[in-house]
Write an enzyme that holds these catalytic residues in place. Sequence first.
Site, PDB file in Angstrom:
ATOM      1  N   LYS A 202       0.782  -1.240   0.000  1.00 45.46           N
ATOM      2  CA  LYS A 202       0.000   0.000   0.000  1.00 45.46           C
ATOM      3  C   LYS A 202       0.810   1.284   0.000  1.00 45.46           C
ATOM      4  CE  LYS A 202      -3.976  -1.869   2.369  1.00 45.46           C
ATOM      5  NZ  LYS A 202      -4.473  -2.163   3.702  1.00 45.46           N
ATOM      6  N   GLY A 375       7.469  -1.366  12.665  1.00 42.03           N
ATOM      7  CA  GLY A 375       6.850  -0.046  12.806  1.00 42.03           C
ATOM      8  C   GLY A 375       7.880   1.017  13.138  1.00 42.03           C
TER       9      GLY A 375
HETATM   10  P1  AMP Z   1       3.414  -4.298   3.265  1.00 41.11           P
HETATM   11  O1  AMP Z   1       2.885  -5.015   4.466  1.00 41.11           O
HETATM   12  O2  AMP Z   1       2.650  -3.097   2.884  1.00 41.11           O
HETATM   13  O3  AMP Z   1       4.912  -4.070   3.322  1.00 41.11           O
HETATM   14  O4  AMP Z   1       3.186  -5.284   2.047  1.00 41.11           O
HETATM   15  C1  AMP Z   1       3.698  -6.581   1.998  1.00 41.11           C
HETATM   16  C2  AMP Z   1       2.769  -7.383   1.161  1.00 41.11           C
HETATM   17  O5  AMP Z   1       2.624  -6.773  -0.112  1.00 41.11           O
HETATM   18  C3  AMP Z   1       3.227  -8.797   0.899  1.00 41.11           C
HETATM   19  O6  AMP Z   1       2.390  -9.679   1.578  1.00 41.11           O
HETATM   20  C4  AMP Z   1       3.116  -8.935  -0.612  1.00 41.11           C
HETATM   21  O7  AMP Z   1       2.511 -10.150  -1.009  1.00 41.11           O
HETATM   22  C5  AMP Z   1       2.229  -7.764  -0.991  1.00 41.11           C
HETATM   23  N1  AMP Z   1       2.394  -7.389  -2.382  1.00 41.11           N
HETATM   24  C6  AMP Z   1       3.514  -7.021  -2.995  1.00 41.11           C
HETATM   25  N2  AMP Z   1       3.308  -6.816  -4.296  1.00 41.11           N
HETATM   26  C7  AMP Z   1       2.008  -7.050  -4.537  1.00 41.11           C
HETATM   27  C8  AMP Z   1       1.185  -7.003  -5.698  1.00 41.11           C
HETATM   28  N3  AMP Z   1       1.689  -6.695  -6.871  1.00 41.11           N
HETATM   29  N4  AMP Z   1      -0.125  -7.309  -5.539  1.00 41.11           N
HETATM   30  C9  AMP Z   1      -0.615  -7.641  -4.339  1.00 41.11           C
HETATM   31  N5  AMP Z   1       0.112  -7.694  -3.201  1.00 41.11           N
HETATM   32  C10 AMP Z   1       1.405  -7.409  -3.301  1.00 41.11           C
END
Ligand code: AMP
Length: 395
Positions: A202, A375
Amino acid sequence: MDKLTIRDIDVAGKTVLVRVDFNVPRDAATGKITDDNRIVAALPTIKYLLDHNPKAVVLFSHLGKVKTEEDKAKNDMAVVAPALAELLGKDVKFVPVTRGPELEEAVKNAENGQVILVQNTRYEKGETKNDPELGKYWASLGDVFVEDAFGSVHRAHASTVGIPTNLHPAAAGFLLEKEIAYIGKAVSDPERPLVAILGGSKVSSKIGVIENLLGIADKIIIGGGMAYTFNAAKGLKIGKSLLEADKIDLAKSYIEKGGDKLVLPCDTVINNAFSEEGDIKVVEGDIPDGYMGLDIGPKSIAAIKKELEGAKTVIWNGPMGVFEMPTFAKGTLEVCEALANMPEANTIIGGGDSAAAVKQLGYADKVSHISTGGGASLEYMEGKVLPGIAAVDAK
Ligand code: AMP
């Protein structure tokens, strides 16, 4: 470093209070520790203190979340004491309470560097509220304070801020010192060029980091699920890829503000399902309807490697794709490998998924620093003053 560290203080004959991070994962059914990494990580500081003849080393940490009486039973710090004793090769006295005569007597009667582990700090309601009375009370038990729980320094709690507000000297332990030396330096006074690689799902969770790094980094490479919100902002079709519609305008403003500094993926591995099965292919530009982007493509990987050439500092936070599925792990893996092959650079891995990926792929000792806080490392990269670091005395 302008903060006091344990090398600067004299602990001989003193009672040293240490905020460690013993928030270890445990098996839900048996309560047994499933990963002792955090205890292992605290050992250098504890051993250093023990080598310098303190009267006692009193360890404080939280363990899990404590809201109800049931949570207390589930998050009893007692489970950590034998694990710590075994790793230290030394007896550890566990005090099952967070205040009162039992704790005070244990500290008063300690001698010859006795290690005392105090019950879960969150047994106290005032811990997370940084209740001034609680911080003062805990501080009254010791002569010196050492902050070493990086994963908790973004929180102003009684054990992270209340104690050092009332007890000096307050110094950084080795874990915290390393986080300050790497992350702190990277976002305040980096060796350049500084390249940041930001991924994950995100935009919304990385807004603060992107904003701060836009002002500091020489390049910001965006990957992972959040790249599609940027692509949408550029007017590209993104099919059913991850999108934060309410962040499109913000992404647009970053693209304008960032100019050449901001590097977006130029190709994408797509599929018509969130699965390793399906019609998997690589596209450039628009993603067709019914498809979603699940990893960065080979040209993007090559472009990232090019941007990394000559970088002196690299910060990486967040996977480049859905790395949990091996078919879409290539982008993350190659970034990992690229960083592992930059011995001349300061390579800094934020906590969370990227840290797990680096360890899992066996590159942990090939990068300069893997943050121990998820965090906390994000907030540090956002350029925020972390209260637990602010509470450590200046040199
Ligand atoms: P975050 O917790 O925001 O650092 O995001 C980590 C998560 O982002 C992981 O579980 C990944 O599977 C997910 N992620 C990375 N790239 C994608 C993508 N192209 N579509 C969906 N999820 C993603």
